[in-house]
Write an enzyme that holds these catalytic residues in place. Structure first.
Site, PDB file in Angstrom:
ATOM      1  N   ASP A  66       0.940  -1.091  -0.091  1.00 19.83           N
ATOM      2  CA  ASP A  66      -0.098  -0.046  -0.076  1.00 19.83           C
ATOM      3  C   ASP A  66       0.784   1.334   0.012  1.00 19.83           C
ATOM      4  O   ASP A  66       1.533   1.712   0.860  1.00 19.83           O
ATOM      5  CB  ASP A  66      -0.722   0.133   1.181  1.00 19.83           C
ATOM      6  CG  ASP A  66      -2.091   0.911   1.140  1.00 19.83           C
ATOM      7  OD1 ASP A  66      -2.852   0.851   0.071  1.00 19.83           O
ATOM      8  OD2 ASP A  66      -1.988   1.815   1.901  1.00 19.83           O
ATOM      9  N   THR A  99      -3.559   5.599  -4.400  1.00 21.80           N
ATOM     10  CA  THR A  99      -2.358   6.312  -3.749  1.00 21.80           C
ATOM     11  C   THR A  99      -1.103   5.984  -4.632  1.00 21.80           C
ATOM     12  O   THR A  99      -0.356   6.965  -4.771  1.00 21.80           O
ATOM     13  CB  THR A  99      -1.956   6.045  -2.416  1.00 21.80           C
ATOM     14  OG1 THR A  99      -1.946   4.431  -2.150  1.00 21.80           O
ATOM     15  CG2 THR A  99      -3.201   6.315  -1.268  1.00 21.80           C
ATOM     16  N   THR A 100      -0.640   4.870  -4.768  1.00 19.31           N
ATOM     17  CA  THR A 100       0.530   4.871  -5.577  1.00 19.31           C
ATOM     18  C   THR A 100       0.606   5.422  -6.766  1.00 19.31           C
ATOM     19  O   THR A 100       1.559   6.225  -7.092  1.00 19.31           O
ATOM     20  CB  THR A 100       0.797   3.146  -5.763  1.00 19.31           C
ATOM     21  OG1 THR A 100       0.496   2.447  -4.380  1.00 19.31           O
ATOM     22  CG2 THR A 100       2.155   2.777  -6.281  1.00 19.31           C
ATOM     23  N   ASP A 397      -9.114  -0.207   0.817  1.00 18.76           N
ATOM     24  CA  ASP A 397      -9.032   0.133  -0.548  1.00 18.76           C
ATOM     25  C   ASP A 397     -10.541  -0.012  -1.179  1.00 18.76           C
ATOM     26  O   ASP A 397     -11.049   0.902  -1.854  1.00 18.76           O
ATOM     27  CB  ASP A 397      -8.140  -0.215  -1.321  1.00 18.76           C
ATOM     28  CG  ASP A 397      -6.861   0.167  -1.079  1.00 18.76           C
ATOM     29  OD1 ASP A 397      -6.660   0.948   0.025  1.00 18.76           O
ATOM     30  OD2 ASP A 397      -5.605  -0.233  -1.462  1.00 18.76           O
TER      31      ASP A 397
HETATM   32  P1  ADP Z   1      -2.817   2.202  -6.228  1.00 22.89           P
HETATM   33  O1  ADP Z   1      -2.231   2.546  -4.908  1.00 22.89           O
HETATM   34  O2  ADP Z   1      -2.532   3.281  -7.212  1.00 22.89           O
HETATM   35  O3  ADP Z   1      -4.213   2.015  -6.398  1.00 22.89           O
HETATM   36  P2  ADP Z   1      -2.444  -0.389  -6.955  1.00 22.89           P
HETATM   37  O4  ADP Z   1      -1.261  -1.241  -6.390  1.00 22.89           O
HETATM   38  O5  ADP Z   1      -3.859  -0.607  -6.647  1.00 22.89           O
HETATM   39  O6  ADP Z   1      -1.839   0.877  -6.683  1.00 22.89           O
HETATM   40  O7  ADP Z   1      -2.282  -0.494  -8.550  1.00 22.89           O
HETATM   41  C1  ADP Z   1      -3.247   0.002  -9.460  1.00 22.89           C
HETATM   42  C2  ADP Z   1      -2.961  -0.015 -10.909  1.00 22.89           C
HETATM   43  O8  ADP Z   1      -3.092  -1.279 -11.334  1.00 22.89           O
HETATM   44  C3  ADP Z   1      -4.115   0.655 -11.717  1.00 22.89           C
HETATM   45  O9  ADP Z   1      -3.543   1.223 -12.694  1.00 22.89           O
HETATM   46  C4  ADP Z   1      -5.037  -0.551 -12.220  1.00 22.89           C
HETATM   47  O10 ADP Z   1      -5.587  -0.266 -13.341  1.00 22.89           O
HETATM   48  C5  ADP Z   1      -3.948  -1.585 -12.294  1.00 22.89           C
HETATM   49  N1  ADP Z   1      -4.652  -3.000 -12.204  1.00 22.89           N
HETATM   50  C6  ADP Z   1      -5.316  -3.393 -11.158  1.00 22.89           C
HETATM   51  N2  ADP Z   1      -5.602  -4.882 -11.457  1.00 22.89           N
HETATM   52  C7  ADP Z   1      -5.019  -5.042 -12.797  1.00 22.89           C
HETATM   53  C8  ADP Z   1      -5.408  -6.123 -13.781  1.00 22.89           C
HETATM   54  N3  ADP Z   1      -5.994  -7.216 -13.319  1.00 22.89           N
HETATM   55  N4  ADP Z   1      -4.676  -6.010 -14.997  1.00 22.89           N
HETATM   56  C9  ADP Z   1      -4.048  -4.648 -15.278  1.00 22.89           C
HETATM   57  N5  ADP Z   1      -3.984  -3.738 -14.471  1.00 22.89           N
HETATM   58  C10 ADP Z   1      -4.558  -3.754 -13.174  1.00 22.89           C
HETATM   59 MG    MG Z   2      -5.222   0.161  -5.569  1.00 21.96          MG
END
Ligand code: ADP
Ligand code: MG
Length: 554
Positions: A66, A99-100, A397
């Site tokens: 996270d 957030t990331t 989340d």
């Molecule tokens: P954040 O803190 O930004 O939410 P995450 O680690 O949750 O970071 O990653 C979010 C990113 O991963 C988004 O751009 C989302 O579209 C992408 N994402 C999540 N699941 C998938 C998936 N199954 N296939 C492709 N991209 C994904």
């Molecule tokens: Mg996320």
């Protein structure tokens, strides 16, 4: 000579050991610091992202993916690093997810701004260009977003799953189960007012206890209180409970002043104690007369009062937290009462069951089976502390993503598809704008593409090739939602595998990133009076740096 004079003046106004960076020097340092912060969380992005292990000063271990948690726990010192951490915090507070992404995009914007500064473009033009690009991006995002509402369980379930996607909390089945619980909670606390839905995430309580498995995580239609029933003689389980919430001390108040009571005979002593007992019994009687069968008391309960309450068959919990009292009120419909004389039947709330249970060796009180409660609980279980903590972050989340989706009623596709689409539209717009801002607008577009680039990297795909194919795809109208399917290592229409995210999360990420970057770029003078001896390198060094007349560097 003039230089020495200026240096001397600075020496006069800043404390010893203070440091100062001016102009390009300050900007370059700030950009490097901001970018360094974003690089730290970069590898955690997406479902194929990596975890980080953080060890606190006290030796506590956190394993997480996270972004907000990682940055917060790092305890960064540098003021610019703090601004970057603030981006994650704002994102977390406002929308609960993304957030990331927000921090990575901000880091990339900074890096690209650095390039523009080197080309001699003044910060004001860069900031203006970024802000124009942000406005345009919001426009494009709104135009490509699809609709989603509270009844659209299938889409909401997908949104919840994607938001938890990168958390390492077990199988897809487990995530599906957790997504269902999150959705159930959101639906229960949502308030519909005309066409608008509002959700107060504060009224979804997350209570956690290790010592079981994640699969045991459950939804409670009411509130779980981490307290025990006050007296062993009281009932431990009450069906169809009538609940009173009391912000009253069921004790004899000690007088404020140093009063002395003169007791000269055993009779008087007896009478005094009898009087006290009578008062406490009186309190228990008032409660009993109201019809309450369960009471939650924010303050203490005297032993004698406990005795009379248990004789009356009333279950009591003392020293309940204020936040829990508010949740109980929303869940049961009870009104918080501040004086026993005011307590009537109308103040009582209802729960189908109030039950004390032993969970991993500790008693907890379940207030459940409430009637259409506007406050609910998700009870998180798991083997180890690290597991329950990460499940809590995953559910947070999911709740954030669901609330954002439902409140704005819009979603976009993920996997980098939206970022590519917006970037391409912004590039077209940049050419229309022209001038110095054009370059900044293009730099903003480039920064957005860090998302698909990073997702491709994490999946082990060639980032440049992937980006090129995606850009080509997005040239055709049917290619708008093409992004990276990290599970098949290919580019695909993200609607198909159900990779969708709330529009609000994307909008918030761009606005908090743009605002923070603008703030950082406006700084051209960093004065630290923290007296480290480093940085400016003492008064002599600072004199040299500060000796430049203002405006000389541009
Ligand atoms: P954040 O803190 O930004 O939410 P995450 O680690 O949750 O970071 O990653 C979010 C990113 O991963 C988004 O751009 C989302 O579209 C992408 N994402 C999540 N699941 C998938 C998936 N199954 N296939 C492709 N991209 C994904
Ligand atoms: Mg996320």
């Amino acid at each position: 000579m003039a230089e020495n004079q200026l240096g001397g003046q600075q020496y006069l106004i800043l404390p010893e050991g203070a440091s100062r960076l001016i102009g390009k020097e300050a900007q370059r340092t700030n950009i490097a610091v901001g970018y360094a912060v974003s690089s730290i969380v970069r590898t955690t992005l997406g479902p194929k992202g990596m975890d980080k292990m953080l060890v606190s000063e006290l030796g506590d271990i956190i394993i997480t993916n996270d972004g907000a948690t990682i940055l917060q726990e790092m305890n960064v010192e540098h003021p610019i690093a703090k601004i970057m951490v603030e981006i994650a915090k704002t994102q977390d507070k406002e929308v609960g997810d993304g957030t990331t992404s927000a921090v990575i995009i901000a880091g990339e914007m900074l890096k690209n701004a650095g390039g523009l500064l080197d080309q001699g473009i003044p910060p004001a033009a860069i900031i203006k260009g970024f802000e124009m690009a942000r406005t345009k991006a919001a426009e494009v995002l709104n135009s490509i977003a699809g609709k989603v509402d509270l009844e659209d369980e299938d889409k909401l379930q997908k949104i919840a799953m994607i938001s938890m996607g990168s958390k390492n909390i077990g199988s897809a089945e487990t995530k599906k189960m957790l997504a269902k619980l999150a959705l159930q909670a959101i639906k229960q606390v949502s308030i519909k007012d005309g066409g608008k839905v509002t959700i107060d995430r504060d009224f979804i309580k997350l209570e956690k206890k290790e010592g079981s498995s994640i699969e045991e995580t459950s939804f409670i239609n009411g509130v779980l209180i981490d307290k025990e029933v006050t007296h062993p003689g009281m009932p431990k389980s009450i069906k169809n409970a009538k609940i009173a919430l009391l912000d009253v001390a069921l004790e004899i108040e000690k007088t404020e002043t140093d009063a002395r009571i003169e007791i000269t005979s055993p009779d008087q002593m007896q009478a005094f104690l009898a009087q006290e007992e009578k008062m406490l019994k009186n309190m228990a009687d008032k409660i009993s007369k109201s019809g309450a069968t369960v009471i939650f008391v924010q303050k203490g309960i005297d032993d004698v009062a406990q005795h009379y309450l248990s004789k009356a068959g009333i279950m009591a919990v003392r020293r309940a937290k204020k936040s829990d009292m508010e949740k109980l009120a929303k869940a049961t419909g009870a009104r918080l009462v501040t004086s026993l004389d005011d307590l009537t039947q109308a103040d009582l709330g209802f729960a189908g069951l109030v039950d004390e249970r032993k969970i991993s060796g500790e008693q907890m009180v379940f207030v459940e089976k409430c009637k259409d409660p506007k406050s609910v609980t998700i009870f998180i279980r798991g083997g180890a502390k690290q597991t329950v903590d990460e499940v809590e972050r995953a559910i947070t989340d999911a709740l954030g993503a669901l609330a954002s989706a439902v409140e704005s009623g819009r979603y976009v596709t993920g996997g980098g598809s939206t970022e590519i689409e917006v970037a391409s539209k912004i590039r077209d717009y940049a050419t229309d704008v022209g001038g110095r801002e054009q370059l900044a607008i293009q730099a903003f577009a480039d920064a957005l593409e860090v998302i698909p680039k990073t997702l491709a990297d994490s999946a082990g795909m060639d980032a440049i090739d992937t980006l090129v194919s995606l850009r080509t795809k997005h040239k055709s109208a049917s290619g708008k939602s093409y992004g990276i399917d990290v599970y098949t290592n290919s580019i695909a229409d993200m609607e198909k595998p159900g990779v969708i995210e709330p529009l609000k999360v994307k909008l918030q990420a761009l606005s908090s990133a743009t605002e923070a970057i603008a703030a950082i770029l406006r700084i051209d003078d960093m004065i630290s009076s923290k007296g480290r001896g480093g940085g400016g390198g003492g008064p002599g060094g600072m004199g040299g740096m500060g000796g430049m007349p203002p405006g000389h560097e541009d």
